[in-house]
Design a protein around this motif. Sequence first.
Motif, short mmCIF file in Angstrom:
data_model
loop_
_atom_site.label_atom_id
_atom_site.label_comp_id
_atom_site.label_asym_id
_atom_site.label_seq_id
_atom_site.Cartn_x
_atom_site.Cartn_y
_atom_site.Cartn_z
N ALA B 302 0.83 -1.20 0.00
CA ALA B 302 0.00 0.00 0.00
C ALA B 302 0.87 1.25 0.00
O ALA B 302 0.56 2.25 -0.65
N TYR B 303 2.00 1.17 0.70
CA TYR B 303 2.86 2.34 0.76
C TYR B 303 3.48 2.63 -0.60
O TYR B 303 3.65 3.79 -0.97
N PHE B 304 3.80 1.58 -1.34
CA PHE B 304 4.33 1.79 -2.68
C PHE B 304 3.35 2.58 -3.53
O PHE B 304 3.71 3.42 -4.33
N GLU B 305 2.08 2.29 -3.32
CA GLU B 305 1.04 3.00 -4.05
C GLU B 305 1.14 4.50 -3.77
O GLU B 305 1.05 5.33 -4.66
N VAL B 306 1.35 4.83 -2.50
CA VAL B 306 1.43 6.24 -2.10
C VAL B 306 2.63 6.91 -2.76
O VAL B 306 2.53 8.00 -3.32
#
Lengths: 366, 323, 498
Positions: B302-306
């Motif tokens: 999910a952090y990669f998405e950010v």
Amino acid sequence: MKRTMCMVVIGLVVLSLGVAPVFSGGARDGGTRPAIQLMPDEPFNPDTADGVDFMDMRRSLGPIPDPGANIRLGAVAKAFENEYWRTLRSGMQTAETNLKDRGYDIIVDVRSALGEGDEQGQLSIVFDMVNRDYSALLLSPITDSNLIPGVERAARQGIPVINVNDGLINIAPNFVGPRAVQNGELAAEWIANRLGGQGKVAIVIGMPTAFAARQRTLGFESWMRANAPGIQIVEQQNADWSRARARELAEIWINTHPDLNAIFCNNDTMALGVQEAVNASGRDILVVGVDGIGEAYDSIRAGEMAATIDSFPYFKGQIAVEVALRVLGGQDLPRVVWTPQALIDSSNVNVAAAEIINWQEPDFAR
Amino acid sequence: MKVRLDTYRELGISIALVVMIGVFAFINPVYIRTNNLIDIVQQSTVNGMLAIGITFTIITGGIDLSVGSTFAVVIVSVGMLVTNGVPPLVGVAIGIIIGLTLGIVNGLLITKMKLQPFIATLGMMSVYRGVAYVMTGGWPVVRIPREFRDLTDGRVIGEIPVSVFSLIAFAIIAHVLLNRTRFGAYLYAIGGNEQATRLSGVNVDRTKVFAYGFCGIGAALAGMVLLGRLGSGEPTAGITYELLAIAAAAVGGTSLAGGKGTITGTLLGALLLSALRVGLIVAGMDSFWQFIATGLVIVVAAYFEVIQQRLRFQRNKKPVVTP
Amino acid sequence: MDFAIEFQHVTKTFPGVVALDDVSFAVRRGEVHALVGENGAGKSTLLNILHGGYSEYAGTVKLNGTPVQFRNPHDAIHAGVSKVHQEISLVPNLTVAQNIFLGYEPRMGPLVDFHKMNRDAENILKRLRSPLRPDGLMVGVSAGEMQMISVAKALFHDAQVISLDEPTSSLSSAETDALMSIVRELKEHGITIFYVSHRLDEVFDLSDRVTILRDGKLVGSYETSEISRAELIRKMVGRDVSTFATRKQPRRVQPEVVLEVEDLSSPGLFEDIRFSLHKGEILGFAGLVGAKRTDVMRAVFGADPVVSGKVTVHGKVARITSPMDALERGIGLVPENRKTEGFVRYLTNEANISLTCLRRFQRLGFVDRSLRRSNADTYIQRLNVNPPRSDFPTENMSGGNQQKVVVAKWLSTQADILILDEPTKGIDVGAKAEMYALLEDLVAAGKSIILVSSELPELIGLCDRAVVMKEGRIVAEVSADEMSEELLLNYAMEGVAS
């Protein structure tokens, strides 16, 4: 452009699928052992099937054989979050230590799924053990069906499968566990004696689809019907093994039945929840559970819960390992081996378990 | 160069997948044996189908929490049909119709009764689960005929089971629907800005109902795969599967706020979760630690998405500032 | 002279715009001082400066003779300067008393002293002669009562100056009367009222003095009793008519009526709306905030339900109950709010433009991407969208270009009736000029346009005819020859031609 790169990477993944056998060199070859004959896929009731008590088994079959070098037992429990499965594991590990002390070349690998909802994960564990070509598997499936493909694969590869209670595998050739129906009978008998054959009782059922829950309830009901006509079962509902829901049920029943005498719960976790409700109400209601977990023992010592039926997972684990060795050693066993269980109340709560069931170390062939 | 927002994401997961496979293979070479790799793919089929279905609803800015229960209803009803002599293919057809119908009911609750998707499907999750229990009385449906099991569990090429090909076929259909049809274009538009889409003369309600219906079909297919695989059907099947499916979609870059998501991403997400799960088992990690590892992977994904959002923002801002 | 507020050489600039230009005037203590001006004259900016909404500006604001510079609304409230908002900001699930005391609840230790809160609230409400119960919930409270609560909130903060920004725009006439008497009551208590309104009745009824702003500049402050209504309006208008808002091509109006609206009503919003649109015509809709022009357009387009009325498109009676129906009849709407209603974020220009017309690009059930792309490219080129790329995300472009994409969306449906609701709102001067040229091109191509705008020069410069609305009714229809800012404003404010 980026899309192309993406395709290339996906292609690599697919390619690695194909190339993999080159690296692994087809190390595993299932042809070394003959396939295991599985049972037909028919409803199976270990309480009534062809079975033998573990003491009788020892008497008739003698010492534990030594199946040879490099014995790798794989055991798959439901979930180590639950004390029951941790105790079973320590039983198996005790057996492993005892056997090693005797010079057996054995390793027992005990693993569990990620919680009781992780059906696929549990199956993955079984596949992994089959891929590692373990000697035998001791399985306690989450549902009656989630490990079936693993059992089938193991059988094809010649790996014996022993079903360790609870959770049933219809097609598994061997089953180790207590008579679940006897569970309910022991509880019913004890309650009937304490109430003098007269009174009102209720039952908190676990997950209604679980074999253990059905059999425990059935044993309780049929014993009462046959032996204590003066005792009336006024309520029965399922609380899905949940402490909170069991407590809620009990609160309602305590209010609606001012003359309720006893509550039988399909396991201790629910019984402890029910006991809280009983404590809060200040009423004198006998609460009887099943499993014999530590908290239930403490509760009985504290004079709260009345009794529990302990099926001694610590010894059950040892017996399961013993049965696996007997199967691997080529001994001819009946389909079911019944493990010991006993009712624990204030009279024997401080007696050592081994003494209660008269546990004796098995004899070893080595 | 084309600015395709999702491609980076898919590339990222693919790389993560390859790296992960490499690491697990290093820990235990058993991991990349053909058998094991097939297991990984096979185990991702059920979650993959559920996740593809749920991706459709998430793209519209909704959610379908009832997939696990729809899954169970299909399992027990198709199980009961085929054990009572209904031909397997007819059983499959009926299963798809049941899934579609339950999905459409969700869609109608959301569009006609204006319920929030979360609440509507939360309610139906319980309703459908209850239906599965009532239909079976809580007992599993056993002894599924071999012919039915072969439909999903039979081997086609080598050891690869039919279900893997079913998943691929379903994914291709879903991909084409999303990218090559009006329906797909409308799904993205609704998720991005429902109001603007409505004002563009798009039949928003009908599109949404289709999306939930399609999600139901995904659940039905997944259910029948599991039914064939296990040879028996439990009314308790699929509890919490909706969360796993949402995780796969989210790891694959589907935004829970709607408007974004691809089938390739979701498929890779399902594959990643399955590869991780099997990898941790093969590596012999303690089951308690597996919880932590799995959760961390989801959070990191999910952090990669950010991070990606931020990069994209910077990249695309430039041409506007300096025309 | 005893002044409550003094503005001295106040100037406020925004990038590219001078919102207030050297404005100086004073408000006497205890008077009702009205502030009037056209849309964009600088009224809101001035209020924002007074109430701490903008802390950076040039010039001085004095409160009771002392220079003050409020950094935020809290500072202003503490200094006794409260504002009753145009869009009332109350919390619906709290009680009346809780709303009045929000953020300043009386405490008893760590707990809220509800008893004291309700008692105090009751006293304030009594002062306002309000029948509201302090412990009642906000459910079912009318717009007027909400104003009342906002005023009560101001009183609770011991306000000496209360600004009312268009307080009656959402009130019924009975509620307006009630508010009027509250204002007089407040005045009697010595509170200074700063009253912003474009309803001249109220201005002349209530105020002692009136200040007129025009284009960010002060026109003057006058004793209300010494200025006539006509004079007031004349002083408000007279903005520089933008040179680019003119027709550069010949007019194209044809006798054929393409859209006829009769007796359109939606209770509480608008009533008895009737107008007709001719082929090749640009029909303007003028009116002030609250005239409900947007609501009428949404109703014609089918976005909102209509209670009664008849719409005829190309001579055929059309039942339009959804945007889908409108699309089918060839009617397009470019909504007022681009971001929330106009385009879809994440989508590329190509996808946004094709949203209305995907059906046309379908081949065997699949979308033909090359058709879709060439359609987008056509309009991107024709409307001069920058960057001229069909694969660019619409949300990352400037406002004017986003607007062009929204227009392109409707052009590619081949709609021949286009409703544009404030199409030049928030876009820069150059983009405006392009938009005007585009409108001319469209009518030249035989389309018909309804242009809703709050910029009078825009309407005067472009329209063949204008309809003026006031409070949900059409009050006048003005031809191109008669159109002037004064006339339109007179109709919009007064309902009559002075």
